[in-house]
Scaffold this active site. Structure first.
Site, PDB file in Angstrom:
ATOM      1  CG  PHE A  10      -1.908  -0.966   1.155  1.00  0.00           C
ATOM      2  CD1 PHE A  10      -3.368  -0.368   0.540  1.00  0.00           C
ATOM      3  CD2 PHE A  10      -1.972  -2.140   1.666  1.00  0.00           C
ATOM      4  CE1 PHE A  10      -4.330  -1.267   0.622  1.00  0.00           C
ATOM      5  CE2 PHE A  10      -3.011  -3.016   1.669  1.00  0.00           C
ATOM      6  CZ  PHE A  10      -4.190  -2.529   0.993  1.00  0.00           C
ATOM      7  CG  ASP A  11       1.100   5.693  -2.197  1.00  0.00           C
ATOM      8  OD1 ASP A  11       2.388   6.116  -1.706  1.00  0.00           O
ATOM      9  OD2 ASP A  11       0.442   6.623  -2.473  1.00  0.00           O
ATOM     10  CG  LEU A  12       1.127   6.955   4.383  1.00  0.00           C
ATOM     11  CD1 LEU A  12      -0.005   6.402   5.121  1.00  0.00           C
ATOM     12  CD2 LEU A  12       2.237   7.118   5.132  1.00  0.00           C
ATOM     13  CG  ASP A  13       1.618  10.986   1.715  1.00  0.00           C
ATOM     14  OD1 ASP A  13       1.029  10.553   2.875  1.00  0.00           O
ATOM     15  OD2 ASP A  13       2.569  11.242   1.585  1.00  0.00           O
ATOM     16  CB  ILE A 167      -2.708  -0.836  -3.434  1.00  0.00           C
ATOM     17  CG1 ILE A 167      -2.961  -2.332  -3.699  1.00  0.00           C
ATOM     18  CG2 ILE A 167      -4.327   0.056  -3.310  1.00  0.00           C
ATOM     19  CD1 ILE A 167      -3.549  -3.077  -2.360  1.00  0.00           C
TER      20      ILE A 167
END
Length: 224
Positions: A10-13, A167
Site C-alpha cells: 500500500f502506498d500511504l499518501d 496499490i
C-alpha cells in the site's frame, strides 16, 4: 482470471490517508523560506505522492543544493505539525483489519521517509496491521517507488512475484510495479487523475475504498 495475491503493498499518501493540508502547507512553508510566495494550496497538490527531490526540481527548477535546503525547511514544519494534518480515508481501518484477518500480509510502500510513515501509522493506530513499513531514507536514498518495491521483494524468501500487488494513487506506484514485475491497482479517490492512472496501465482500477476491498477479497481470493 482469478488471482491469488498474498502480499499487498500500500502506498500511504493518497491511498490510505489524505495528507493534503500537512504536505501542501509544509511545501508552502519551505517555498516561503526560499523566497517564493504561493498562497493557493491547490497549486501544491502535485507534491503529494512523488519524492520531494523530484518535485522541487520539476516544479521550481531547484538545483541539488536548493532542493536539499527546501527539503530541510519542509521537514522542519512537517515533523512538528504537518504529519498530523492528515485524515484516513473512510473505510480504510475496516479494510485493513479484514485483509489481515483474511490472511494477507500488508506492507506500506511509500516514498515518504520511513520514520515519518511509522509515526503517521501509529498516530492513526493502524500500524499493527502491517507486516512491514518501508519508505525512503532521510539521506535522500531509496526514494523511487521502483527501489522501494524492489527492497520489499527482497525482504521475503523468494515468493513468486504473482503473490504481490502494489496499490497506489499515482503513476509512480504503477510504474514501480511494472518495473519490478508485479501487478498493481490504481485508485482514483486519491491525487492521481483518472487519465494519469489509466495511462500508467495498472492491472485494475478502483474508484473507491469499497471497490478496492471487493477486488481484493472477492476477485483475488487468497490461498493460504
Amino acid at each position: 482470471m482469478e488471482k491469488s495475491y498474498k502480499i499487498l503493498l500500500f502506498d500511504l499518501d493518497g491511498t490510505l490517508s489524505d495528507p493534503k493540508i500537512g504536505i501542501t502547507k509544509s511545501v508552502q512553508f519551505a517555498l516561503a523560506r526560499m523566497g517564493i510566495k504561493e498562497e493557493n494550496l491547490d497549486h501544491l497538490e502535485p507534491f503529494i505522492g512523488p519524492p520531494l527531490q523530484q518535485s522541487f526540481s520539476d516544479f521550481y527548477k531547484f538545483n541539488d543544493t536548493q532542493t536539499q535546503t527546501a527539503i530541510t525547511y519542509y521537514r522542519e514544519r512537517f515533523s512538528d505539525v504537518g504529519m498530523y494534518e492528515n485524515t484516513l480515508y473512510e473505510h480504510i481501518p475496516e479494510l485493513l483489519e479484514e485483509l489481515r484477518e483474511s490472511g494477507f500480509k500488508l506492507v506500506v510502500a511509500t516514498s515518504k521517509p520511513t520514520v515519518f510513515a511509522e509515526q503517521i501509522l501509529k498516530y492513526f493506530n493502524i500500524h499493527h496491521h502491517f507486516d512491514r513499513i518501508v519508505g525512503s531514507n532521510l539521506d535522500g536514498t531509496r526514494t523511487a517507488k521502483t527501489e522501494i518495491i524492489q527492497y520489499i521483494l527482497h525482504q521475503y524468501s523468494n515468493p513468486p512475484k504473482e503473490d504481490f500487488i502494489m496499490i497506489g494513487d499515482r503513476k509512480h506506484d504503477i510504474i514501480g510495479a511494472h518495473n519490478t514485475g508485479i501487478d498493481s491497482i490504481g485508485v482514483t479517490y486519491g491525487y492521481g487523475s483518472l487519465d494519469e492512472i489509466t495511462t500508467a496501465a495498472p492491472t485494475f482500477i478502483a474508484e473507491s475504498v469499497l471497490e478496492l476491498q471487493k477486488y481484493l477479497l472477492i476477485n483475488a481470493s487468497i490461498k493460504v
